[in-house]
Design a protein around this motif. Structure first.
Motif, PDB file in Angstrom:
ATOM      1  N   THR A  42       0.823  -1.208   0.000  1.00 26.91           N
ATOM      2  CA  THR A  42       0.000   0.000   0.000  1.00 26.91           C
ATOM      3  C   THR A  42       0.859   1.262   0.000  1.00 26.91           C
ATOM      4  N   GLY A  43       0.562   2.159  -0.937  1.00 27.03           N
ATOM      5  CA  GLY A  43       1.240   3.450  -0.999  1.00 27.03           C
ATOM      6  C   GLY A  43       2.620   3.423  -1.602  1.00 27.03           C
ATOM      7  N   LYS A  44       3.023   2.319  -2.234  1.00 29.81           N
ATOM      8  CA  LYS A  44       4.375   2.214  -2.778  1.00 29.81           C
ATOM      9  C   LYS A  44       4.468   2.644  -4.249  1.00 29.81           C
ATOM     10  N   TYR A  45       3.354   3.014  -4.862  1.00 28.19           N
ATOM     11  CA  TYR A  45       3.372   3.389  -6.278  1.00 28.19           C
ATOM     12  C   TYR A  45       2.247   4.406  -6.516  1.00 28.19           C
ATOM     13  N   PRO A  46       2.340   5.222  -7.564  1.00 29.16           N
ATOM     14  CA  PRO A  46       1.310   6.221  -7.825  1.00 29.16           C
ATOM     15  C   PRO A  46       0.010   5.592  -8.296  1.00 29.16           C
ATOM     16  N   GLN A  47      -1.087   6.302  -8.113  1.00 28.60           N
ATOM     17  CA  GLN A  47      -2.387   5.835  -8.600  1.00 28.60           C
ATOM     18  C   GLN A  47      -2.357   5.698 -10.122  1.00 28.60           C
TER      19      GLN A  47
END
Length: 352
Positions: free
Chosen positions: A327-332
Motif C-alpha cells: 500500500t502506498g508504494k506506487y502512484p495511482q
C-alpha cells in the motif's frame, strides 16, 4: 422459562459448533491426513483422545456409582475410614501408566520428525526449500535448483521434502494442515523440519493443498495463505526444468501487454522480481516473485485469478489485506494503465 429457553438455544449452538468443527475440505483439514507426518500426528491425536475420553468415562462411572450407592439414607453418621494404601497405589499407578502410554510414542515421533540430517548433506538429492515469511506473503527458494517462487509451493509426492524456515519481519508460523506442521518462522534463528506428500491423497485433493500462517502476526494474519501444488517426481523435474530455462523476464506478447511491461518496469520492478533464477540477495526480496504469475490459482493468495481481480488488487490492496507493505508504494494508475498491467502480468508464464 425465558432463561431456560436461552440456555437451550445456547446448548443448540454449542452442539452445532462442535459438529461443524469437524468439517473440512481434503486440502485443508487435519482430519484427512495426506502424508507421513500428518498420519503420525493424527495417530497421536487419536491416542490422546482415547485416553482422555476413557478417563472421563471411568470418572463419571465412579461418580454415578458413589452418588447412588453411598448417598445418605438416614441421620446416622457412617463409619469413618481414613486412608487406603491399595486405593492410593491404584490411583497413583494408573495415571503414570497412562502418561507412559502417551509419552513414549510422542517422544519417539518428536525425534523422528526432527531428524533433518539428510537436509545438511551436500551430496543428498533430497528437495530442500527455504521458506521465507513476510507481511503477509510467502516466498520459496529451491537452493539446489536455483529457483525462487512466491505464494505457490511446488513439491514432489512420495518423498521427504525438507524445509528451512525464517521470517523477514515478525514471527509467523508455517502450516499445511492436511500434510503436517506447524512450525514457527523466527527472525533470529532458522527452524528445520520435513514433510511428505502422499501421491494418492494428493490426487484425491486435486493435487492442491492450502498452507496458512498459524501465528497471529497483524491485521491480515487470517489472509496470509499460500497454495501447495503436489505432483509426481517426473512432473516436478519437468517443472524445475521449465523454471530454470527462463533466464530473462517474459516478453510481452501483445501491444497492450507491452504497455503493461513498460509500466511494470517503471513502477513495480523496484520491489518485484520477474525471473525465477535466484540472483537476488535475501535482503532484497521485499515483494513476491512474479515470474510465473500467469500460472497461479490466486491473486495475492486470496482473490480469484483473473484480470479484474488483478486490477482490484493493484487499485487498492489495503481493501483486501489491511496493513500490507504494498500500500502506498506506487502512484495511482488510470483504468487504461491497470488494463495494460493486468494483461502483462497474466501473460507471465513458464509452462504452457
Amino acid at each position: 422459562m425465558k432463561r431456560l429457553a436461552n440456555w437451550r438455544l445456547f446448548s443448540l449452538f454449542a452442539i452445532v459448533a462442535l459438529v461443524l468443527s469437524g468439517c473440512g475440505k481434503p486440502y485443508l483439514s487435519t482430519l484427512t491426513p495426506a502424508g507421513e507426518v500428518a498420519d503420525i500426528q493424527y495417530d497421536l491425536m487419536g491416542l490422546s483422545t482415547i485416553i482422555m475420553v476413557g478417563v472421563i468415562i471411568v470418572v463419571m462411572l465412579v461418580f454415578v456409582i458413589v452418588f447412588f450407592r453411598f448417598r445418605r439414607k438416614d441421620d446416622r453418621i457412617p463409619k469413618q475410614v481414613e486412608g487406603s494404601h491399595k486405593l492410593e497405589i491404584i490411583w497413583t499407578v494408573i495415571p503414570i501408566l497412562l502418561l507412559l502410554v502417551l509419552a513414549v510414542p510422542t517422544v519417539s515421533a518428536t525425534f523422528k520428525l526432527a531428524d533433518v540430517k539428510t537436509m545438511d548433506d551436500k551430496n543428498s538429492k533430497a528437495v530442500v526449500v527455504n521458506v521465507r515469511s513476510h507481511l503477509y506473503w510467502w516466498d520459496f527458494e529451491y537452493p539446489k535448483q536455483k529457483i525462487v517462487t512466491s505464494q505457490e509451493l511446488v513439491v514432489p509426492t512420495d518423498e521427504k521434502v525438507y524445509f528451512s524456515l525464517k521470517s523477514m519481519d515478525v514471527k509467523h508460523s508455517f502450516w499445511i494442515p492436511a500434510v503436517g506442521g506447524k512450525l514457527d518462522t523466527n527472525t533470529d534463528n532458522i527452524n528445520k523440519f520435513w514433510l511428505e506428500f502422499d501421491a494418492e491423497k494428493s490426487n484425491e485433493a486435486g493435487n492442491l493443498f492450502y498452507g496458512k500462517c498459524a501465528e497471529l502476526c497483524g491485521p491480515s494474519h487470517a489472509l496470509m495463505d499460500f497454495k501447495v501444488k503436489a505432483m509426481s517426481k517426473d512432473d516436478f523435474n519437468a517443472w524445475v526444468k521449465d523454471m530454470q530455462s527462463v533466464k530473462a523476464p517474459e516478453k510481452a506478447q501483445t501491444a497492450l501487454a507491452q504497455q503493461g511491461q513498460d509500466i511494470f518496469n517503471k513502477s513495480c520492478i523496484g520491489c518485484h522480481a520477474v525471473t525465477p533464477e535466484n540472483k537476488m540477495p535475501e535482503t532484497a526480496r521485499i515483494a513476491p516473485n512474479l515470474s510465473n504469475f500467469g500460472e497461479r490459482s490466486r491473486v495475492a493468495g486470496i482473490l480469484d485469478h483473473n484480470k479484474e481481480e488483478v486490477k482490484n488488487w493493484i487499485r487498492n490492496p489495503e481493501t483486501y489485506k489491511p496493513g500490507n507493505t504494498m500500500t502506498g508504494k506506487y502512484p495511482q494508475m488510470t483504468e487504461d494503465q491497470l488494463n495494460a498491467l493486468a494483461e502483462y502480468l497474466m501473460g507471465l508464464k513458464v509452462q504452457d
